[in-house]
Design a protein around this motif. Structure first.
Motif, PDB file in Angstrom:
ATOM      1  N   MET A 167      -3.613   4.857   2.680  1.00 35.02           N
ATOM      2  CA  MET A 167      -3.149   3.699   1.910  1.00 35.02           C
ATOM      3  C   MET A 167      -4.331   2.907   1.344  1.00 35.02           C
ATOM      4  O   MET A 167      -4.269   2.398   0.222  1.00 35.02           O
ATOM      5  CB  MET A 167      -2.284   2.792   2.792  1.00 35.02           C
ATOM      6  N   ALA A 168      -5.404   2.815   2.118  1.00 33.57           N
ATOM      7  CA  ALA A 168      -6.591   2.089   1.642  1.00 33.57           C
ATOM      8  C   ALA A 168      -7.134   2.753   0.373  1.00 33.57           C
ATOM      9  O   ALA A 168      -7.513   2.078  -0.589  1.00 33.57           O
ATOM     10  CB  ALA A 168      -7.652   2.058   2.724  1.00 33.57           C
ATOM     11  N   LEU A 169      -7.138   4.077   0.384  1.00 29.37           N
ATOM     12  CA  LEU A 169      -7.639   4.805  -0.792  1.00 29.37           C
ATOM     13  C   LEU A 169      -6.699   4.624  -1.981  1.00 29.37           C
ATOM     14  O   LEU A 169      -7.142   4.427  -3.119  1.00 29.37           O
ATOM     15  CB  LEU A 169      -7.779   6.286  -0.424  1.00 29.37           C
ATOM     16  N   LEU A 170      -5.407   4.676  -1.699  1.00 31.90           N
ATOM     17  CA  LEU A 170      -4.422   4.460  -2.770  1.00 31.90           C
ATOM     18  C   LEU A 170      -4.617   3.077  -3.393  1.00 31.90           C
ATOM     19  O   LEU A 170      -4.647   2.931  -4.619  1.00 31.90           O
ATOM     20  CB  LEU A 170      -3.009   4.588  -2.188  1.00 31.90           C
ATOM     21  N   PHE A 171      -4.767   2.066  -2.553  1.00 32.43           N
ATOM     22  CA  PHE A 171      -4.934   0.701  -3.050  1.00 32.43           C
ATOM     23  C   PHE A 171      -6.183   0.592  -3.925  1.00 32.43           C
ATOM     24  O   PHE A 171      -6.208  -0.156  -4.891  1.00 32.43           O
ATOM     25  CB  PHE A 171      -5.042  -0.282  -1.869  1.00 32.43           C
ATOM     26  N   GLU A 172      -7.222   1.324  -3.552  1.00 30.21           N
ATOM     27  CA  GLU A 172      -8.481   1.219  -4.303  1.00 30.21           C
ATOM     28  C   GLU A 172      -8.390   1.818  -5.689  1.00 30.21           C
ATOM     29  O   GLU A 172      -9.196   1.502  -6.558  1.00 30.21           O
ATOM     30  CB  GLU A 172      -9.584   1.944  -3.543  1.00 30.21           C
ATOM     31  N   THR A 173      -7.445   2.712  -5.879  1.00 32.93           N
ATOM     32  CA  THR A 173      -7.387   3.401  -7.164  1.00 32.93           C
ATOM     33  C   THR A 173      -6.303   2.835  -8.071  1.00 32.93           C
ATOM     34  O   THR A 173      -6.157   3.288  -9.199  1.00 32.93           O
ATOM     35  CB  THR A 173      -7.119   4.902  -6.950  1.00 32.93           C
ATOM     36  N   VAL A 174      -5.551   1.865  -7.572  1.00 31.97           N
ATOM     37  CA  VAL A 174      -4.547   1.191  -8.414  1.00 31.97           C
ATOM     38  C   VAL A 174      -5.165  -0.138  -8.865  1.00 31.97           C
ATOM     39  O   VAL A 174      -5.459  -0.990  -8.025  1.00 31.97           O
ATOM     40  CB  VAL A 174      -3.242   0.947  -7.622  1.00 31.97           C
ATOM     41  N   PRO A 175      -5.401  -0.306 -10.164  1.00 33.46           N
ATOM     42  CA  PRO A 175      -6.146  -1.486 -10.619  1.00 33.46           C
ATOM     43  C   PRO A 175      -5.613  -2.813 -10.075  1.00 33.46           C
ATOM     44  O   PRO A 175      -6.383  -3.659  -9.653  1.00 33.46           O
ATOM     45  CB  PRO A 175      -6.006  -1.415 -12.142  1.00 33.46           C
ATOM     46  N   LEU A 176      -4.304  -2.946 -10.013  1.00 36.31           N
ATOM     47  CA  LEU A 176      -3.729  -4.220  -9.577  1.00 36.31           C
ATOM     48  C   LEU A 176      -3.992  -4.487  -8.093  1.00 36.31           C
ATOM     49  O   LEU A 176      -4.108  -5.633  -7.667  1.00 36.31           O
ATOM     50  CB  LEU A 176      -2.220  -4.198  -9.853  1.00 36.31           C
ATOM     51  N   LEU A 177      -4.100  -3.423  -7.325  1.00 36.26           N
ATOM     52  CA  LEU A 177      -4.253  -3.576  -5.872  1.00 36.26           C
ATOM     53  C   LEU A 177      -5.708  -3.486  -5.423  1.00 36.26           C
ATOM     54  O   LEU A 177      -6.016  -3.644  -4.251  1.00 36.26           O
ATOM     55  CB  LEU A 177      -3.445  -2.492  -5.142  1.00 36.26           C
ATOM     56  N   ARG A 178      -6.582  -3.227  -6.387  1.00 32.84           N
ATOM     57  CA  ARG A 178      -7.978  -2.963  -6.051  1.00 32.84           C
ATOM     58  C   ARG A 178      -8.682  -4.204  -5.504  1.00 32.84           C
ATOM     59  O   ARG A 178      -9.503  -4.116  -4.620  1.00 32.84           O
ATOM     60  CB  ARG A 178      -8.694  -2.474  -7.301  1.00 32.84           C
TER      61      ARG A 178
END
Lengths: 531, 295
Positions: A167-178
């Motif tokens: 999930m941490a990696l996913l968040f890092e690659t979604v601009p809004l969640l970065r």
């Protein structure tokens, strides 16, 4: 070749991360939590119990206890440790070097995922050793059964940390969640996982508690213990009397349970690799949306991203020696204004519209609703902006210049002042309403809170040099406040008979003063040992 | 005016970055030359009060600025080798903030910032956020902030890195102008940066001060020891093995080799006038007290 690439990336990333202070801080917190979770037999608190009982501290019970509590902690605290793998590559420029290699994006993401798993797993490993030490230290059962001790860490904690890493990696690659918003979203996700994950219907067995509770209940029934005293609970609870004990020899792991945990690991892997579909490999030209790339401090000979129209220098420049000598004085107000401008730099118009909406609601709604709802909303809204306090100079590399400027403490106080102004702004409407309604106790607490919150943010920013510590800590603090825990209410939101039930304004202000003092001393100490 | 006395800096891991350096500076431009990793930046950070020395004293007009750094900071202009800016602020906003941090009055700050932006040729870019500036433009912002408070001491670490040739010349001239009545300390590993403007040159290597002299005196050290010849390309490797080569230039007839040697390297070699780069290489390779030697 492919495996070697991934191993090399994983190893380098793992080494870099575990050498950072945040790793040690979260690890120490996890060990302390483990210690707290398995207190002495006569302690008046407990973290895991069933009815009026807890298990004897044998290998199975201690291992399960520490594995569950550490899994819960590492899904929260651990997330903030591992969620900067990609952004660090972006900000250091390493990402562009990697992007120019033939390594496919999937392998890059796999390496980052494995590295995050390793970081969190190493913490789990330390906690397993902690569990062993605690079992021996408590001395209720000294026979060590390695399989019973370690199995909970493998089947309960590791799948959860894999899920966290994915999930941490996913968040890092979604601009809004970065950026900071992702930290807040994760807190909400974590709450859902921590609470919903205890349900018998939780996906993939949730956090693994349900089977543990059922197994313990079964053991207790078999030992002839009356179960009417209450159900299973995981979470810190204060006790009037120490709990009674029963013997639990561990969970019989079914194939279905194990399959659920494996499925969670596979899901984590899928979540981690899914960004290969949209991850832009650090190419600013393929960036979507308005989110700016993190700004890199300038090194000699280096430039910044972005396109700069050339400004042609004229050879004939005005003579510098003809410039008049500047006058000094009266600069403090402008310094605070400058700090305020830096604090809110880049904040979107939507954020300011939110502030306006909070003010309108604060002026329009009944006073009770204003203190109970509008003020807490007003004082969660700036959490991402507050978290910049104490961090921006280092983050943007401006400390390279400011290190040689005079009056460093005055600058810190000015920065704190900017934080107070922002806090007062978002709490202004409730404050006006309290004053107009004759609620002087509430207004005093509100003003004290406006001093305290930026003090906390600044202290945490200066100490940790990262936004994440304050974001995570304050969210927990705020969550406790809106759930009516008066002891931590610095806003005056929790009321008893219409009056603030939390600490008095003098105590809150004293807390603010202590935090500012800590900030100034830390700043001075940093300067003295600077290398 | 500014004195560094017996400065030593030992970093964790027992890495000795600066080793017993003493420098006394009066108005004028001191060029600090040395290879990468020589300890120049550590010395500059110590001189600018950013880093505390492990031992030694930094005195400004006799006052100990290690104990009381603000004595120097009030009148110091410092441009570090690496620095950042707030990317969402414009240059005027950023300099305005720094002027307030320096304690300048509002009127003074406004006038000074306008003049400095003109001086560093950024007037056309003042409305752009700093995040949109190029590396050279940011370095000019750095130069402007160093001059904000009419400093009596200016310390600039690798200031011309990232500037284009025209800007480099302009900046060198500016520093030369400032050095008439101020202490200017400039570190670089590019000899041409100080060749035309420094009244004094200090050469450091491995944390130690190898020598301090005027440019003319440095040149005298290698006078008569610099030789040039155009040779076939396949002879270069052999010459590099035997002599200290200071320059190679490919020509139609072969490779023009410039080297240092106390005696003629061969019958056809032509003795040429040394430049500062020759002198610097000789000091770095053979030490301050020796002339060029055959390897």
């Amino acid at each position: 070749m492919a495996v070697r690439d991934v191993i090399a990336l994983t190893t380098a990333d793992f080494r870099d991360r575990v050498r950072r202070p945040a790793y040690a801080v979260i690890l120490l917190a996890a060990v302390a939590l483990g210690y707290l979770a398995a207190p002495e037999g006569d302690a008046r608190w407990v973290v895991m119990y069933i009815g009026e009982y807890r298990g004897v501290y044998n290998s199975a019970y201690t291992g399960t206890l520490i594995a569950l509590t550490s899994a819960l902690w590492l899904t929260l605290g651990g997330f903030y440790v591992v969620r900067n793998g990609v952004s660090r590559d972006r900000s250091t420029g390493v990402g562009q070097l990697i992007a120019a290699t033939p390594m496919p994006t999937v392998r890059y993401l796999a390496g980052k995922f494995l590295s995050s798993c390793l970081v969190l797993s190493s913490m789990v490993g330390v906690l397993a050793v902690t569990a062993l030490i605690l079992q021996l230290a408590r001395g209720e059962e000294t026979a060590v059964e390695p399989v019973a001790l370690l199995t909970p860490f493998v089947v309960m904690a590791l799948p959860l940390v894999a899920f966290t890493a994915g999930m941490a990696l996913l968040f890092e690659t979604v601009p809004l969640l970065r950026a900071g918003l992702g930290n807040i979203v994760w807190f909400v996700v974590w709450m859902v996982v921590a609470i919903g994950g205890q349900s018998p219907d939780a996906l993939f067995g949730g956090i693994g508690v349900h089977e543990v509770a059922a197994s313990m209940a079964h053991s207790m029934t078999a030992q002839g213990i009356d179960m009417t005293g209450g159900g299973f609970s995981l979470g810190l609870v204060y006790l009037d009397e120490p709990l009674k004990v029963f013997v639990w020899d561990g969970l019989d792991i079914s194939a279905g349970y194990l399959a659920g945990r494996l499925a969670m690991v596979l899901l984590a892997l899928l979540v981690a690799l899914a960004p290969a579909l949209w991850f832009t490999r650090f190419d600013p030209a393929r960036r979507h949306g308005p989110a700016p790339e993190p700004f890199m401090p300038m090194a000699s000979g280096g430039g910044h991203h972005g396109i700069a129209a050339p400004v042609r220098p004229e050879v004939a420049a005005p003579a510098i020696r003809s410039l008049p000598a500047p006058e000094r004085g009266g600069a403090y107000g402008r310094l605070v204004a400058g700090e305020l401008r830096i604090l809110v730099q880049g904040v979107s118009r939507w954020w300011w519209l939110g502030v306006l909406a909070i003010m309108v609601a604060g002026l329009a709604l009944p006073l009770g609703a204003v203190t109970q709802f509008v003020l807490p909303v007003g004082w969660i809204w700036p959490v991402l902006v507050w978290s910049r306090l104490g961090t921006q100079r280092v983050e943007y590399g401006v400390d390279g210049i400011l290190g040689a400027y005079p009056w460093s403490r005055r600058r810190l106080v000015a920065e704190w002042g900017a934080g107070v102004v922002l806090t007062l702004l978002t709490g202004l409407a409730p404050l006006i309403r309290m004053l107009a309604g004759g609620d002087t106790a509430g207004a005093s607490t509100c003003v004290a809170g406006a001093l305290f919150i930026p003090s906390l943010a600044l202290a945490m920013g200066v100490l940790s040099r990262t936004h994440r510590l304050f974001q995570a800590f304050y969210l927990l603090w705020w969550y406790a406040t809106i759930n009516g825990i008066a002891a931590v209410d610095v806003m005056g939101a929790v009321r008893e008979n219409g009056a603030p039930a939390g600490p008095g304004p003098l105590l809150v202000t004293a807390g603010a003063v202590v935090l500012v003092a800590v900030t100034l001393l830390t700043g001075a100490a940093r300067r003295n040992v600077r290398t | 005016m500014l004195e560094l006395i017996g400065i030593t800096k030992v970093y964790p891991g027992n890495k000795r970055a600066v080793d017993g350096v003493t420098l006394r500076m009066e108005p004028g431009l001191l060029g600090l030359l040395g290879p990468n990793g020589a300890g120049k930046s550590s010395l500059m950070r110590i001189a600018s009060t950013v880093t505390k020395p492990t031992s030694g004293q930094v005195l400004f007009h006799g006052a100990d600025v290690v104990a009381k750094p603000d004595v120097l900071r009030r009148t110091l202009g410092y441009l570090p080798q690496d620095f950042g800016v707030y990317p969402n602020l414009t240059s005027r906003e950023f300099l305005g903030y720094l002027a307030a941090a320096k304690g300048l009055s509002a009127r003074s700050a406004k006038t000074r910032i306008d003049e400095l932006l003109q001086l560093v040729n950024l007037t056309e870019a003042v409305k752009r956020p700093l995040g949109k500036y190029s590396g050279g433009m940011l370095r000019r912002v750095g130069i402007a902030q160093a001059l904000l408070a009419d400093p009596q001491v200016i310390i600039v670490d690798e200031p011309t890195a990232g500037l284009d040739p025209e800007e480099r010349v302009r900046f060198r001239n500016l520093l030369s102008d400032l050095a008439a009545d101020r202490v200017v300390m400039l570190s670089t590993h590019i000899v041409s940066d100080v060749e035309s403007v420094a009244s004094d040159i200090a050469v450091v290597d491995q944390g130690r001060l190898l020598c301090r002299d005027t440019p003319e005196a440095l040149l005298r050290r290698v006078d008569g020891q610099v030789w040039e010849l155009v040779v076939a390309a396949d002879r270069v490797a052999g010459l590099q093995h035997r002599f200290l080569i200071s320059r190679l230039a490919r020509t139609a007839a072969g490779v023009r080799v410039r080297l240092l040697s106390p005696a003629p390297p061969g019958p056809d070699w032509v003795r040429v006038a040394p430049d500062l780069e020759d002198a610097y290489l000789a000091v770095i390779n053979f030490g301050a007290g020796q002339t060029a030697a055959v390897r």
